[in-house]
Enzyme design. Structure first.
Site, PDB file in Angstrom:
ATOM      1  N   LEU A   5      -2.271   4.586  -6.375  1.00  0.00           N
ATOM      2  CA  LEU A   5      -1.326   5.067  -5.372  1.00  0.00           C
ATOM      3  C   LEU A   5      -1.294   4.071  -4.209  1.00  0.00           C
ATOM      4  O   LEU A   5      -2.344   3.719  -3.666  1.00  0.00           O
ATOM      5  CB  LEU A   5      -1.710   6.453  -4.864  1.00  0.00           C
ATOM      6  CG  LEU A   5      -0.692   7.116  -3.921  1.00  0.00           C
ATOM      7  CD1 LEU A   5      -0.622   8.621  -4.160  1.00  0.00           C
ATOM      8  CD2 LEU A   5      -1.033   6.843  -2.448  1.00  0.00           C
ATOM      9  N   ILE A   6      -0.096   3.633  -3.858  1.00  0.00           N
ATOM     10  CA  ILE A   6       0.092   2.653  -2.791  1.00  0.00           C
ATOM     11  C   ILE A   6       0.883   3.298  -1.667  1.00  0.00           C
ATOM     12  O   ILE A   6       1.966   3.846  -1.891  1.00  0.00           O
ATOM     13  CB  ILE A   6       0.867   1.418  -3.294  1.00  0.00           C
ATOM     14  CG1 ILE A   6       0.197   0.822  -4.531  1.00  0.00           C
ATOM     15  CG2 ILE A   6       1.005   0.370  -2.189  1.00  0.00           C
ATOM     16  CD1 ILE A   6       1.069  -0.199  -5.253  1.00  0.00           C
ATOM     17  N   GLY A   8       3.066   2.831   1.901  1.00  0.00           N
ATOM     18  CA  GLY A   8       3.876   1.790   2.533  1.00  0.00           C
ATOM     19  C   GLY A   8       4.417   0.775   1.548  1.00  0.00           C
ATOM     20  O   GLY A   8       4.374  -0.440   1.806  1.00  0.00           O
ATOM     21  N   SER A  10       7.561   0.306   0.519  1.00  0.00           N
ATOM     22  CA  SER A  10       9.005   0.068   0.572  1.00  0.00           C
ATOM     23  C   SER A  10       9.367  -1.380   0.828  1.00  0.00           C
ATOM     24  O   SER A  10      10.471  -1.817   0.487  1.00  0.00           O
ATOM     25  CB  SER A  10       9.648   0.957   1.648  1.00  0.00           C
ATOM     26  OG  SER A  10       9.145   0.613   2.934  1.00  0.00           O
ATOM     27  N   GLY A  12       7.695  -5.641   2.115  1.00  0.00           N
ATOM     28  CA  GLY A  12       6.590  -6.520   2.458  1.00  0.00           C
ATOM     29  C   GLY A  12       5.431  -6.477   1.492  1.00  0.00           C
ATOM     30  O   GLY A  12       5.589  -6.523   0.272  1.00  0.00           O
ATOM     31  N   GLY A  14       3.260  -4.082   0.696  1.00  0.00           N
ATOM     32  CA  GLY A  14       3.173  -2.931  -0.195  1.00  0.00           C
ATOM     33  C   GLY A  14       4.069  -3.058  -1.409  1.00  0.00           C
ATOM     34  O   GLY A  14       3.669  -2.730  -2.533  1.00  0.00           O
ATOM     35  N   SER A 125      -6.584  -6.868   8.139  1.00  0.00           N
ATOM     36  CA  SER A 125      -6.073  -8.121   8.697  1.00  0.00           C
ATOM     37  C   SER A 125      -7.266  -8.923   9.203  1.00  0.00           C
ATOM     38  O   SER A 125      -8.332  -8.350   9.471  1.00  0.00           O
ATOM     39  CB  SER A 125      -5.119  -7.813   9.861  1.00  0.00           C
ATOM     40  OG  SER A 125      -4.846  -8.968  10.631  1.00  0.00           O
ATOM     41  N   TYR A 138      -2.476  -3.667  17.859  1.00  0.00           N
ATOM     42  CA  TYR A 138      -2.577  -3.766  16.398  1.00  0.00           C
ATOM     43  C   TYR A 138      -4.000  -4.157  16.006  1.00  0.00           C
ATOM     44  O   TYR A 138      -4.614  -3.541  15.116  1.00  0.00           O
ATOM     45  CB  TYR A 138      -1.575  -4.790  15.886  1.00  0.00           C
ATOM     46  CG  TYR A 138      -1.677  -5.087  14.409  1.00  0.00           C
ATOM     47  CD1 TYR A 138      -1.087  -4.254  13.464  1.00  0.00           C
ATOM     48  CD2 TYR A 138      -2.347  -6.223  13.954  1.00  0.00           C
ATOM     49  CE1 TYR A 138      -1.176  -4.538  12.106  1.00  0.00           C
ATOM     50  CE2 TYR A 138      -2.439  -6.511  12.607  1.00  0.00           C
ATOM     51  CZ  TYR A 138      -1.853  -5.677  11.680  1.00  0.00           C
ATOM     52  OH  TYR A 138      -1.942  -5.959  10.338  1.00  0.00           O
TER      53      TYR A 138
END
Length: 255
Positions: A5-6, A8, A10, A12, A14, A125, A138
């Site tokens: 299951l991933i 995000g 939609s 980039g 993901g 990141s 962020y």
């Protein structure tokens, strides 16, 4: 092959992860806040999932069936100096990047624990281990995410759950370009914002990150932290070697 299951998925990183894993034969459940954005992905299921909404998370996890691997990728960013960033923006990033990731992990962990097996892969990141000016909120959300991930690795490891944190550097996913920018007219921080592209370092592609995520999932004993690409490896190595008693600036690295 695993059922993955991933969040995000939609766009980039993901989306690239979904394509990469499907191509390797995994059963992929792609999720996004707007599932219509997933229509062209070659995956097994496309579900609505908003990581900030408990009901949405519970429904998606239920509808997905057995989940061997969670790839927690959903995330957002912002561009603003800490002096003036709206605190509502900071709260929003933590809701998505940090608490959202934990919310989905909490939803999948009971079944993994009962089976005695499972994988949690958090897309973090290099800013989970260092900071960049104008992207402080962020970075703070990713530092917090890495603390949660490392704690989960300790707490759930003896139940057979393996936890990894994938750490890209700058990625050509368009996320930075889509970020909300909070700068006033004649803002004194504008020159620093304009210098940000040079400060972020060398770019990698979403596909590069997806390959790292796939290799991590398929590794029998994956490490806790996995740099995604040579630029991330160099940045994290430099951060580790730098003195801890003074600020570290990514621009000091010889790319």
């Amino acid at each position: 092959m695993s059922s993955v299951l991933i969040t995000g998925a939609s766009q980039g990183i993901g989306r690239a992860i979904a394509v990469e894993l499907a191509g390797r034969g995994h059963r992929v459940i792609a999720t996004a806040r707007r599932p219509e954005t997933l229509a062209d992905l070659p995956v097994d299921q496309r579900l609505r999932l908003d990581v900030t909404d408990q009901e949405s998370v519970d429904r998606a996890v239920r509808d997905a069936g057995e989940i061997d691997v969670l790839v927690s990728n959903a995330g957002e960013t912002v561009r603003a100096p800490l002096e003036s960033v709206p605190l509502a923006e900071v709260e929003r990033l933590f809701q998505v990047n940090t608490l959202g990731a934990l919310r989905v992990a909490q939803a999948v962990l009971p079944a993994m624990r009962e089976r005695g097996a499972g994988r949690l892969v958090f897309v973090s990141s290099i800013q989970g281990r260092m900071v960049l000016p104008m992207i402080g909120p962020y970075g703070a959300s990713k530092w917090a995410l890495e603390a949660l991930a490392e704690t989960l690795a300790i707490e759930t490891g003896h139940f057979g759950v393996k936890v990894s944190v994938v750490q890209p550097g700058a990625v050509s996913s368009g996320g930075g370009e889509r970020a909300r920018v909070h700068l006033g007219e004649n803002d004194p921080y504008t020159p620093l914002y304009e210098a940000l592209p040079a400060l972020r370092g060398e770019l990698v592609t979403p596909e590069d990150v997806a390959t790292t995520v796939a290799a991590t999932i398929e590794h029998p004993e994956p490490p806790l932290r996995v740099p995604a690409g040579a630029p991330a490896e160099r940045a994290l190595r430099a951060r580790k070697a730098a003195p801890e008693d003074e600020p570290f600036l990514l621009a000091e690295i010889d790319w």
